[in-house]
Design an enzyme around this catalytic site. Structure first.
Site, PDB file in Angstrom:
ATOM      1  N   ASP A  25       6.950  -6.979  85.369  1.00  0.00           N
ATOM      2  CA  ASP A  25       7.624  -7.060  84.062  1.00  0.00           C
ATOM      3  C   ASP A  25       9.133  -6.977  84.206  1.00  0.00           C
ATOM      4  O   ASP A  25       9.662  -5.986  84.676  1.00  0.00           O
ATOM      5  CB  ASP A  25       7.125  -5.936  83.154  1.00  0.00           C
ATOM      6  CG  ASP A  25       5.676  -6.141  82.755  1.00  0.00           C
ATOM      7  OD1 ASP A  25       4.852  -5.270  83.069  1.00  0.00           O
ATOM      8  OD2 ASP A  25       5.364  -7.189  82.160  1.00  0.00           O
TER       9      ASP A  25
ATOM     10  N   ASP B  32       8.185  -6.354  91.690  1.00  0.00           N
ATOM     11  CA  ASP B  32       7.776  -5.807  90.389  1.00  0.00           C
ATOM     12  C   ASP B  32       7.392  -7.009  89.519  1.00  0.00           C
ATOM     13  O   ASP B  32       7.734  -8.150  89.830  1.00  0.00           O
ATOM     14  CB  ASP B  32       8.982  -5.047  89.792  1.00  0.00           C
ATOM     15  CG  ASP B  32       8.842  -4.792  88.316  1.00  0.00           C
ATOM     16  OD1 ASP B  32       7.836  -4.183  87.918  1.00  0.00           O
ATOM     17  OD2 ASP B  32       9.731  -5.221  87.565  1.00  0.00           O
TER      18      ASP B  32
HETATM   19  C1  XBP Z   1       6.543  -2.341  83.043  1.00  0.00           C
HETATM   20  C2  XBP Z   1       5.770  -1.353  82.245  1.00  0.00           C
HETATM   21  C3  XBP Z   1       4.466  -1.767  81.621  1.00  0.00           C
HETATM   22  C4  XBP Z   1       4.686  -2.860  80.565  1.00  0.00           C
HETATM   23  C5  XBP Z   1       3.511  -2.962  79.618  1.00  0.00           C
HETATM   24  O1  XBP Z   1       5.830  -2.455  84.230  1.00  0.00           O
HETATM   25  O2  XBP Z   1       6.198  -0.212  82.138  1.00  0.00           O
HETATM   26  O3  XBP Z   1       3.946  -0.608  80.993  1.00  0.00           O
HETATM   27  O4  XBP Z   1       5.811  -2.489  79.782  1.00  0.00           O
HETATM   28  O5  XBP Z   1       2.303  -3.166  80.334  1.00  0.00           O
HETATM   29  P1  XBP Z   1       6.565  -3.043  85.584  1.00  0.00           P
HETATM   30  P2  XBP Z   1       1.044  -2.215  80.029  1.00  0.00           P
HETATM   31  O6  XBP Z   1       8.019  -3.315  85.258  1.00  0.00           O
HETATM   32  O7  XBP Z   1       6.384  -1.944  86.615  1.00  0.00           O
HETATM   33  O8  XBP Z   1       5.804  -4.305  85.916  1.00  0.00           O
HETATM   34  O9  XBP Z   1       0.896  -2.138  78.534  1.00  0.00           O
HETATM   35  O10 XBP Z   1      -0.115  -2.896  80.704  1.00  0.00           O
HETATM   36  O11 XBP Z   1       1.401  -0.891  80.640  1.00  0.00           O
HETATM   37 MG    MG Z   2       9.850  -4.056  85.624  1.00  0.00          MG
END
Ligand code: XBP
Ligand code: MG
Length: 253
Positions: A17, A15
């Site tokens: 973020d 993953d």
């Molecule tokens: C985390 C999310 C993303 C980010 C914001 O994604 O839910 O929406 O918060 O990015 P992951 P965007 O943990 O699956 O990487 O604004 O581009 O959605």
């Molecule tokens: Mg994440």
């Protein structure tokens, strides 16, 4: 007749973020607030409030639900969310290019070690490809990844398994041949629903979330002196190494 031993760990799917980089509190949240301000809106997401808003994956959906909960009609919320999210994404890309986002401790070393042992390295994220690709390139070099699937590539977002299923298709692997690394309950659910074994590496926003389904829960991938094993094999205190991931690949999920 020699029986070729197949490595149980053919790939690790990360993953982004909160896992490869701590991007939410001082990255995405700041970009969302800057987009609200530029649009003349008084909304500002505090560190605490944003933690609750993360229950909704996908930045555009997050804005849309927030606007609807603040009196905007569904139509207006959808239109405004699309415009705000496009601006937020541009702002976050700019922030990424300043080098403000740093990788989490141990991620670069683990990715390099996996590649040295010819284990495929992939990404499955809800995030928008416009910033995911430059972020991965700046932090790790985009060539470090065999496959990158983003929220721009699938319709249904985590906790739906779509992004992990698409990653497995592009890797040409089945779920038993790979292990996922996630930071959040939504992410663990998505990986487990795709049939993957999943290690959770929590952070400030996700420490108290329900990581049921994860085969182990750590407070970091690696740290001098070791990491805290919140659940799982005590040997993981040495950190998430290739050997540890191979042991987890054999765990009966
Ligand atoms: C985390 C999310 C993303 C980010 C914001 O994604 O839910 O929406 O918060 O990015 P992951 P965007 O943990 O699956 O990487 O604004 O581009 O959605
Ligand atoms: Mg994440």
């Amino acid at each position: 007749m020699s029986i070729e031993r197949v490595d149980p760990l053919q790939a690790v799917i990360f993953d982004v973020d909160g896992t490869l980089a701590d991007t939410e509190r001082d990255g995405h949240r700041v970009a969302f607030n800057a987009a609200f301000e530029a649009a003349g809106l008084s909304y500002r997401w505090s560190v605490e409030e944003y933690g609750a808003l993360l229950a909704t994956t996908g930045g555009r959906r997050r804005i849309e639900r927030y606007l609807q909960s603040h009196g905007h009609s569904p139509t207006e919320a959808a239109e405004l969310a699309a415009t705000l999210h496009a601006d937020k994404t541009r702002r976050f890309v700019a922030l990424v290019r300043t080098g403000a986002m740093q990788e989490r401790p141990g991620t670069a070393e683990l990715i390099n070690a996996l590649r040295a042992e010819r284990v495929a390295v992939a990404v499955a994220t809800t995030g928008t490809s416009d910033w995911v690709l430059p972020l991965l390139d700046i932090l790790f070099g985009i060539d470090a990844f065999d496959v990158v699937v983003t929220g721009s590539d699938v319709t249904d977002l985590k906790p739906d398994p779509a992004v992990y299923l698409e990653t497995l298709v592009r890797l040409d692997l089945t779920a038993v041949e790979a292990v996922a690394v996630e930071d959040s309950a939504n992410g663990v659910q998505a990986a487990v629903s795709a049939g993957l074994r999943c290690v959770a590496v929590v952070n400030g926003y996700t420490r108290d979330q329900d990581m049921s389904g994860a085969v182990a829960v750590l407070d970091d991938l690696a740290r001098p002196g070791g990491v805290s094993v919140l659940r799982g094999d005590p040997q993981l205190a040495d950190g998430l190494t290739v050997a540890a991931l191979r042991r987890l690949a054999r765990v009966v999920a």
